[in-house]
Design an enzyme around this catalytic site. Sequence first.
Site, mmCIF file in Angstrom:
data_model
loop_
_atom_site.group_PDB
_atom_site.id
_atom_site.type_symbol
_atom_site.label_atom_id
_atom_site.label_comp_id
_atom_site.label_asym_id
_atom_site.label_seq_id
_atom_site.Cartn_x
_atom_site.Cartn_y
_atom_site.Cartn_z
ATOM 1 N N GLY A 298 35.121 35.205 35.859
ATOM 2 C CA GLY A 298 36.181 35.359 34.863
ATOM 3 C C GLY A 298 37.113 34.152 34.853
ATOM 4 N N GLY A 299 36.562 32.973 35.145
ATOM 5 C CA GLY A 299 37.398 31.792 35.374
ATOM 6 C C GLY A 299 37.853 31.035 34.142
ATOM 7 C CG ASN B 54 39.929 36.198 38.249
ATOM 8 O OD1 ASN B 54 41.102 36.554 38.408
ATOM 9 N ND2 ASN B 54 39.411 35.992 37.043
ATOM 10 C CE1 TYR C 75 42.492 46.787 37.301
ATOM 11 C CE2 TYR C 75 44.487 47.448 38.454
ATOM 12 C CZ TYR C 75 43.686 46.454 37.918
ATOM 13 O OH TYR C 75 44.067 45.136 38.017
ATOM 14 C CG ASP D 206 28.247 43.095 33.245
ATOM 15 O OD1 ASP D 206 29.064 43.076 34.178
ATOM 16 O OD2 ASP D 206 28.021 44.101 32.553
ATOM 17 C CB VAL D 207 30.699 40.278 37.646
ATOM 18 C CG1 VAL D 207 31.600 41.499 37.520
ATOM 19 C CG2 VAL D 207 30.715 39.774 39.070
HETATM 20 N N1 LIG Z 1 47.190 40.727 34.734
HETATM 21 C C1 LIG Z 1 47.711 41.443 35.704
HETATM 22 O O1 LIG Z 1 48.873 41.863 35.635
HETATM 23 C C2 LIG Z 1 46.912 41.718 36.945
HETATM 24 C C3 LIG Z 1 47.586 42.288 38.018
HETATM 25 C C4 LIG Z 1 46.888 42.518 39.189
HETATM 26 C C5 LIG Z 1 45.560 42.174 39.305
HETATM 27 N N2 LIG Z 1 44.927 41.635 38.237
HETATM 28 C C6 LIG Z 1 43.519 41.286 38.434
HETATM 29 O O2 LIG Z 1 43.303 39.917 38.144
HETATM 30 C C7 LIG Z 1 41.966 39.706 37.692
HETATM 31 C C8 LIG Z 1 41.983 38.911 36.401
HETATM 32 O O3 LIG Z 1 42.655 39.668 35.419
HETATM 33 P P1 LIG Z 1 43.377 39.049 34.138
HETATM 34 O O4 LIG Z 1 44.731 39.649 34.083
HETATM 35 O O5 LIG Z 1 43.233 37.578 34.125
HETATM 36 O O6 LIG Z 1 42.505 39.752 33.003
HETATM 37 P P2 LIG Z 1 41.848 39.158 31.682
HETATM 38 O O7 LIG Z 1 41.388 40.365 30.948
HETATM 39 O O8 LIG Z 1 42.762 38.208 31.008
HETATM 40 O O9 LIG Z 1 40.598 38.338 32.220
HETATM 41 C C9 LIG Z 1 39.525 38.993 32.833
HETATM 42 C C10 LIG Z 1 38.374 38.025 33.016
HETATM 43 O O10 LIG Z 1 37.313 38.732 33.657
HETATM 44 C C11 LIG Z 1 36.122 38.562 32.895
HETATM 45 N N3 LIG Z 1 35.318 39.767 32.985
HETATM 46 C C12 LIG Z 1 35.676 41.030 32.661
HETATM 47 N N4 LIG Z 1 34.642 41.866 32.837
HETATM 48 C C13 LIG Z 1 33.614 41.114 33.285
HETATM 49 C C14 LIG Z 1 32.280 41.382 33.627
HETATM 50 N N5 LIG Z 1 31.770 42.612 33.542
HETATM 51 N N6 LIG Z 1 31.501 40.364 34.037
HETATM 52 C C15 LIG Z 1 31.981 39.102 34.117
HETATM 53 N N7 LIG Z 1 33.237 38.782 33.798
HETATM 54 C C16 LIG Z 1 34.039 39.773 33.381
HETATM 55 C C17 LIG Z 1 36.560 38.314 31.473
HETATM 56 O O11 LIG Z 1 35.535 37.650 30.763
HETATM 57 C C18 LIG Z 1 37.815 37.480 31.704
HETATM 58 O O12 LIG Z 1 37.464 36.136 31.879
HETATM 59 C C19 LIG Z 1 41.357 41.108 37.556
HETATM 60 O O13 LIG Z 1 40.582 41.389 38.697
HETATM 61 C C20 LIG Z 1 42.570 42.023 37.510
HETATM 62 O O14 LIG Z 1 42.282 43.319 37.961
HETATM 63 C C21 LIG Z 1 45.555 41.392 37.064
HETATM 64 O O1 LIG Z 2 46.567 45.347 38.446
HETATM 65 C C1 LIG Z 2 47.639 45.796 38.086
HETATM 66 O O2 LIG Z 2 48.384 46.353 38.873
HETATM 67 C C2 LIG Z 2 48.086 45.690 36.728
HETATM 68 O O3 LIG Z 2 49.246 45.809 36.444
HETATM 69 C C3 LIG Z 2 47.004 45.456 35.742
HETATM 70 C C4 LIG Z 2 47.432 45.550 34.322
HETATM 71 O O4 LIG Z 2 48.770 45.187 34.230
HETATM 72 C C5 LIG Z 2 47.257 46.907 33.690
HETATM 73 O O5 LIG Z 2 46.129 47.533 34.174
HETATM 74 C C6 LIG Z 2 47.201 46.767 32.202
HETATM 75 O O6 LIG Z 2 46.874 47.996 31.618
#
Ligand SMILES: NC(=O)c1ccc[n+]([C@@H]2O[C@H](COP(=O)([O-])OP(=O)(O)OC[C@H]3O[C@@H](n4cnc5c(N)ncnc54)[C@H](O)[C@@H]3O)[C@@H](O)[C@H]2O)c1
Ligand SMILES: O=C(O)C(=O)C[C@H](O)[C@H](O)CO
Length: 258
Positions: free
Chosen positions: A10-11, A88, A161, A61-62
Amino acid sequence: MTKQVALITGGALGIGFGISTRLALDGFNLVLSGRRDASEVAESIESLQAHGAEVLYCSGDVSSSEDRSAMLEEIEKHFGRLDVLVNNAGVAPTIRADILEASEESYDRVMNINLKGPYFLTQAVANWMIKQKNADSEFNGCIINIGSISATVVSVARGDYCVSKAGIGMMSSLFAARLGEFNIPVFEIRPGIIKSNMTAGVTEKYDRLIFETDLCILKRWGVPEDIGKLAAAMARGDLPYATGQVIYVDGGMTVQRL
Ligand SMILES: NC(=O)c1ccc[n+]([C@@H]2O[C@H](COP(=O)([O-])OP(=O)(O)OC[C@H]3O[C@@H](n4cnc5c(N)ncnc54)[C@H](O)[C@@H]3O)[C@@H](O)[C@H]2O)c1
Ligand SMILES: O=C(O)C(=O)C[C@H](O)[C@H](O)CO
């Protein structure tokens, strides 16, 4: 010196892109994976190339074992090495639903992408890294898992989640313990509320939490670069004599206060 290669699932978007950008600036070559087509993330790829990185993009798809194997074969062919893995990629449930009603379908989707995929990708990469470690004196491996505050902070409308991210916590400890003898550190970063596609639909809710309550000590949204800076420090080996550690990057949200 040989450039090190980092795979960031997801980079090309969101937090993953924050991590890729920092690693590109720090001299890594990159493999990015994601569900989108390369043409949809061309802008991200060009920006990383402009920072000096050679970039391989693998669409897939991961959670699919075929896609993971195809990606590793492509990396082997293209770069012939892999020094850093950042797990990620992840999804939030499509619909927020109370745990008393949430569907098994949502559970399977979230667990397969957020936990099963990273678990078996880490297994495969770890085996590759062990072989590489024995063969290459310049190899300096590292595995970084992107968890979440949701590993420990309850959110009853996103039970699947939360369970997936709690699982990432144990997965990080397990691989840290197993890979210690090969001197491959495993770290976990737990982001708080970060601007990305994942939070785009809930900005009002999170604005209220951040600015109108005392939950977030630093009183601002996190940005992908915040996570990128820490991940790059880990990948560069700037946390010597540490492994299995979990670092929260959440503006202090998880600091317990009276
Ligand atoms: N945004 C937040 O507030 C937040 C908070 C805590 C943790 N996270 C975690 O950080 C990570 C990145 O999230 P983000 O906020 O950048 O989300 P995002 O939706 O902006 O990006 C997600 C990325 O993961 C890829 N992805 C999703 N499903 C996939 C699959 N099945 N196979 C391959 N790639 C896949 C997408 O293509 C995308 O590049 C996630 O693991 C998320 O749970 C996010
Ligand atoms: O990972 C978390 O704790 C988040 O807050 C992720 C996202 O903010 C949340 O799932 C969006 O619906």
